[in-house]
Design a protein around this motif. Structure first.
Motif, PDB file in Angstrom:
ATOM      1  N   LYS A 119       0.787  -1.234   0.000  1.00 20.16           N
ATOM      2  CA  LYS A 119       0.000   0.000   0.000  1.00 20.16           C
ATOM      3  C   LYS A 119       0.821   1.287   0.000  1.00 20.16           C
ATOM      4  O   LYS A 119       0.394   2.320   0.523  1.00 20.16           O
ATOM      5  CB  LYS A 119      -1.020   0.021   1.158  1.00 20.16           C
ATOM      6  N   THR A 145       2.981   0.695  -4.944  1.00 21.58           N
ATOM      7  CA  THR A 145       3.640  -0.344  -5.739  1.00 21.58           C
ATOM      8  C   THR A 145       3.039  -0.465  -7.142  1.00 21.58           C
ATOM      9  O   THR A 145       3.770  -0.552  -8.137  1.00 21.58           O
ATOM     10  CB  THR A 145       3.473  -1.716  -5.033  1.00 21.58           C
ATOM     11  N   THR A 146       1.715  -0.476  -7.196  1.00 23.47           N
ATOM     12  CA  THR A 146       1.033  -0.668  -8.483  1.00 23.47           C
ATOM     13  C   THR A 146       1.383   0.480  -9.430  1.00 23.47           C
ATOM     14  O   THR A 146       1.661   0.270 -10.619  1.00 23.47           O
ATOM     15  CB  THR A 146      -0.509  -0.682  -8.258  1.00 23.47           C
ATOM     16  N   ARG A 160       6.010   5.451   1.559  1.00 16.94           N
ATOM     17  CA  ARG A 160       4.867   6.352   1.706  1.00 16.94           C
ATOM     18  C   ARG A 160       4.677   6.692   3.168  1.00 16.94           C
ATOM     19  O   ARG A 160       4.993   5.867   4.047  1.00 16.94           O
ATOM     20  CB  ARG A 160       3.621   5.645   1.156  1.00 16.94           C
ATOM     21  N   SER A 212      -4.667   3.145   4.077  1.00 18.28           N
ATOM     22  CA  SER A 212      -4.813   2.441   2.802  1.00 18.28           C
ATOM     23  C   SER A 212      -4.843   0.930   3.015  1.00 18.28           C
ATOM     24  O   SER A 212      -5.658   0.219   2.416  1.00 18.28           O
ATOM     25  CB  SER A 212      -3.652   2.830   1.872  1.00 18.28           C
ATOM     26  N   TYR A 220       6.187   8.338  -2.344  1.00 19.98           N
ATOM     27  CA  TYR A 220       4.875   8.487  -2.997  1.00 19.98           C
ATOM     28  C   TYR A 220       4.510   9.972  -3.091  1.00 19.98           C
ATOM     29  O   TYR A 220       4.080  10.459  -4.131  1.00 19.98           O
ATOM     30  CB  TYR A 220       3.836   7.721  -2.165  1.00 19.98           C
ATOM     31  N   CYS A 242      -0.234   6.370 -16.687  1.00 17.52           N
ATOM     32  CA  CYS A 242      -0.137   5.612 -15.435  1.00 17.52           C
ATOM     33  C   CYS A 242      -0.859   6.290 -14.279  1.00 17.52           C
ATOM     34  O   CYS A 242      -0.729   5.864 -13.127  1.00 17.52           O
ATOM     35  CB  CYS A 242       1.335   5.418 -15.060  1.00 17.52           C
ATOM     36  N   ARG A 267      -7.732   3.067  -5.231  1.00 15.30           N
ATOM     37  CA  ARG A 267      -8.759   3.656  -4.358  1.00 15.30           C
ATOM     38  C   ARG A 267      -8.772   5.154  -4.589  1.00 15.30           C
ATOM     39  O   ARG A 267      -9.184   5.626  -5.627  1.00 15.30           O
ATOM     40  CB  ARG A 267      -8.474   3.271  -2.897  1.00 15.30           C
ATOM     41  N   LYS A 268      -8.226   5.934  -3.619  1.00 18.68           N
ATOM     42  CA  LYS A 268      -8.282   7.396  -3.763  1.00 18.68           C
ATOM     43  C   LYS A 268      -6.980   7.967  -4.322  1.00 18.68           C
ATOM     44  O   LYS A 268      -6.981   8.945  -5.047  1.00 18.68           O
ATOM     45  CB  LYS A 268      -8.491   8.021  -2.396  1.00 18.68           C
ATOM     46  N   GLY A 269      -5.868   7.372  -3.867  1.00 20.50           N
ATOM     47  CA  GLY A 269      -4.570   7.843  -4.342  1.00 20.50           C
ATOM     48  C   GLY A 269      -4.256   9.266  -3.924  1.00 20.50           C
ATOM     49  O   GLY A 269      -3.714  10.045  -4.709  1.00 20.50           O
TER      50      GLY A 269
HETATM   51  P1  A3P Z   1      -5.086   4.688  -1.279  1.00 21.39           P
HETATM   52  O1  A3P Z   1      -5.661   3.491  -0.606  1.00 21.39           O
HETATM   53  O2  A3P Z   1      -4.614   5.724  -0.310  1.00 21.39           O
HETATM   54  O3  A3P Z   1      -5.977   5.256  -2.305  1.00 21.39           O
HETATM   55  P2  A3P Z   1      -0.033  -0.427  -3.576  1.00 21.39           P
HETATM   56  O4  A3P Z   1      -0.052  -0.294  -5.048  1.00 21.39           O
HETATM   57  O5  A3P Z   1       1.345  -0.465  -2.989  1.00 21.39           O
HETATM   58  O6  A3P Z   1      -0.902  -1.520  -3.119  1.00 21.39           O
HETATM   59  O7  A3P Z   1      -0.629   0.946  -2.993  1.00 21.39           O
HETATM   60  C1  A3P Z   1      -1.998   1.240  -3.134  1.00 21.39           C
HETATM   61  C2  A3P Z   1      -2.216   2.722  -2.963  1.00 21.39           C
HETATM   62  O8  A3P Z   1      -1.731   3.398  -4.126  1.00 21.39           O
HETATM   63  C3  A3P Z   1      -3.695   3.051  -2.861  1.00 21.39           C
HETATM   64  O9  A3P Z   1      -3.755   4.222  -2.074  1.00 21.39           O
HETATM   65  C4  A3P Z   1      -4.044   3.300  -4.317  1.00 21.39           C
HETATM   66  O10 A3P Z   1      -5.210   4.046  -4.500  1.00 21.39           O
HETATM   67  C5  A3P Z   1      -2.815   4.064  -4.765  1.00 21.39           C
HETATM   68  N1  A3P Z   1      -2.608   4.014  -6.223  1.00 21.39           N
HETATM   69  C6  A3P Z   1      -2.797   2.969  -7.055  1.00 21.39           C
HETATM   70  N2  A3P Z   1      -2.516   3.320  -8.328  1.00 21.39           N
HETATM   71  C7  A3P Z   1      -2.124   4.613  -8.289  1.00 21.39           C
HETATM   72  C8  A3P Z   1      -1.721   5.543  -9.292  1.00 21.39           C
HETATM   73  N3  A3P Z   1      -1.683   5.193 -10.569  1.00 21.39           N
HETATM   74  N4  A3P Z   1      -1.393   6.790  -8.894  1.00 21.39           N
HETATM   75  C9  A3P Z   1      -1.444   7.142  -7.597  1.00 21.39           C
HETATM   76  N5  A3P Z   1      -1.827   6.323  -6.607  1.00 21.39           N
HETATM   77  C10 A3P Z   1      -2.168   5.058  -6.946  1.00 21.39           C
END
Ligand code: A3P
Length: 321
Positions: A67, A70-71, A152, A160, A219, A258, A287-289
């Motif tokens: 969280k 990573t994605t 982060r 998150s 982040y 992205c 989610r919210k990012g």
């Molecule tokens: P929130 O739950 O605060 O929205 P991970 O990829 O390590 O699992 O982290 C997930 C967090 O990154 C979530 O945060 C998610 O919404 C956010 N996230 C995923 N894709 C993103 C993107 N393209 N840009 C910014 N934040 C992103």
């Protein structure tokens, strides 16, 4: 049977049986393995990875705590590395979830097989992991392969992770665990791949010692200056953006491709599941990012508690949020 999967399984079972266990908030059980808490069902994969992975100098490894972004990092790094092969209209980012573009060692690659054949993968090979730096296989530490870490603010990560693991964003199947309970486990360091401060510090210290080996990203910095950070990443992986690319808006194009909004709205990320040992809804990756969503969830005393942990554990090493 030495050298076989059967032999590995037996040895791994014996090793795991000797480790301390604790009930976690995000999975049934976790084990304390080499000073980090690892979900029990992931641990065999972690151990097999530690025993068998052979790094190549060209490998690029993304590291993070769950969280932490990573994605997002996966989509960005894949796009930077592969920009000469694909344009914005035919990039695999449009048709594959980022976790399928850059797989995790411990969830995907060492999942079904304890000794997967990774030699034939296209180079540079791109991998990801949540394992703390000290526990990475020696060949990763010794080779010239590069590591990009994303970190982060724990105030946002704890919120998150609660939404992701406990509330299981977008799923009916929710675990019975309040934010208070999850926060307590987080603050004690008893969360997957935690304690969080050890995780950050392991990569932070190595990035100071060997900046050509570990690139430490935040982040929050990516949100504030995506272009500057993408340039940093491109230089770090040895593929700096050319003047022509910069003038042609390639960096902004990658950032847009992205972005949370673009990824979240892609068909491939809206439906279906992603098997990361446990199956997750793909849409739960997004989610919210936002930076600072914690104000909507944490009480003042929770904020004080996490801030004082950070003050005590990580600030003395020059790492701040
Ligand atoms: P929130 O739950 O605060 O929205 P991970 O990829 O390590 O699992 O982290 C997930 C967090 O990154 C979530 O945060 C998610 O919404 C956010 N996230 C995923 N894709 C993103 C993107 N393209 N840009 C910014 N934040 C992103």
């Amino acid at each position: 049977i030495a050298g076989t999967e059967e032999h590995d399984r037996k040895a791994i079972d014996e090793l795991i049986a000797s480790l301390p266990q604790s009930k976690g908030t995000v999975g049934p059980f976790q084990c304390l393995h080499q000073n980090f808490w690892c979900p029990l069902d992931v641990l065999p994969n972690v151990i097999a990875f530690q025993w068998h992975f052979e790094a190549k100098h060209e490998d690029i490894i993304l590291a993070s705590q769950p969280k932490s972004g990573t994605t997002w990092l996966k989509a960005l790094v894949f796009s930077i590395i592969n920009r000469s092969h694909f344009g914005i209209s035919n990039t695999p980012v449009l048709t594959s979830n980022p976790h399928n573009l850059i797989p995790f060692f411990e969830f995907q690659l060492y999942g079904s097989k304890l000794r997967p054949d990774l030699d034939g993968l296209a180079e540079p090979r791109l991998f990801a992991t949540h394992i703390p730096y000290p526990s990475l296989p020696e060949s990763i530490k010794q080779s010239d392969c590069r590591i990009i870490y994303i970190c982060r603010n724990p105030l946002d990560t704890v919120v998150s992770s609660w939404h992701f693991f406990v509330k299981k964003v977008g799923s009916e199947d929710q675990l019975e665990c309040s934010l208070e309970e999850h926060f307590e486990a987080y603050g004690q360091g008893k969360i997957s791949f935690g304690p969080f401060w050890e995780h950050m510090l392991g990569y932070w210290k190595e990035s100071l010692k060997r900046p050509h080996k570990v690139l430490f990203l935040k982040y929050e910095d990516l949100k504030e200056d995506i272009v500057g950070n993408l340039k940093k990443v491109a230089e770090f992986v040895g593929l700096p953006f050319t003047e022509e690319e910069e003038e042609g808006g390639v960096i902004e194009e990658i950032a847009k491709m992205c972005s949370l909004k673009t990824l979240k709205d892609l068909e491939v990320n809206k439906f279906g599941k992603i098997p990361l040992v446990i199956e997750f809804e793909k849409r739960s990756c997004f989610r919210k990012g936002e930076v600072g969503d914690w104000v909507n969830h944490l009480t003042p005393s929770m904020v004080d508690r996490l801030n004082s942990i950070m003050q005590e554990k990580i600030s003395p090493f020059g790492l701040q949020f």
